[in-house]
Every structure is written in structure tokens, then in C-alpha cells.
Design a protein around this motif. Sequence first.
Motif: not given
Length: 93
Positions: A11-16, A54-63, A65-78
Motif C-alpha cells: 500500500s505504501k509503495e502504491s501510494n508512493d 533538476e525536477k525532471a531528472t529526479d522524477l525520471s529516476e523515481k519513475m 524505479k517505480a515502473e516495475s511496481e506499478m499496478t495496471s491502473a498506474q501504468m495506464a495513467k503513466f
Amino acid sequence: MAEPENIVSTSKESNDIDAYLKSYDEYVDQYIKFMKKAKDGDVSAMTEYAESMEKATDLSEKMEKAESEMTSAQMAKFLKIQAKLTQAAANMN
């Protein structure tokens, strides 16, 4: 006991990821505005561009890392956010 912890962790990972997606969507909206200003010859766009990188680089790195943990709904939003950026870039030509 292990199951409830996993549920909380998931749930925390999903919220992140949801938070990252929201930040990414806001960034894309800001970037689209920047692109329009730059196309119109607004010199202040270069300052905004430097600040947003700077923000783009930070977001890119986070995304990444998170991409493999995304639900199908989160991937669709992405993918929807990426399509919005791609469409905006195509309309700049």
C-alpha cells in the motif's frame, strides 16, 4: 503476521507511485507551458527550463524505479501522461 506487513508495504509503495505520478503529471503540464513560451520566443522560458531540468531528472529516476511496481491502473495513467507530452510536442511543429 507477515501478510499484514506485506499489505502495508504494498500500500505504501502504491501510494508512493501515485504521488510520483501526480508529480510527473504536474511536471508535464509545466513543461508543456514552457514549450509554448519557448515557441513564442519568450526569453524567460530558458530560465524556467534550467529550473525544471533538476525536477525532471529526479522524477525520471523515481519513475524508473517505480515502473516495475506499478499496478495496471498506474501504468495506464503513466502512459496517458506520456501521451499528453508527446501530443503537445507534436503540436509544436
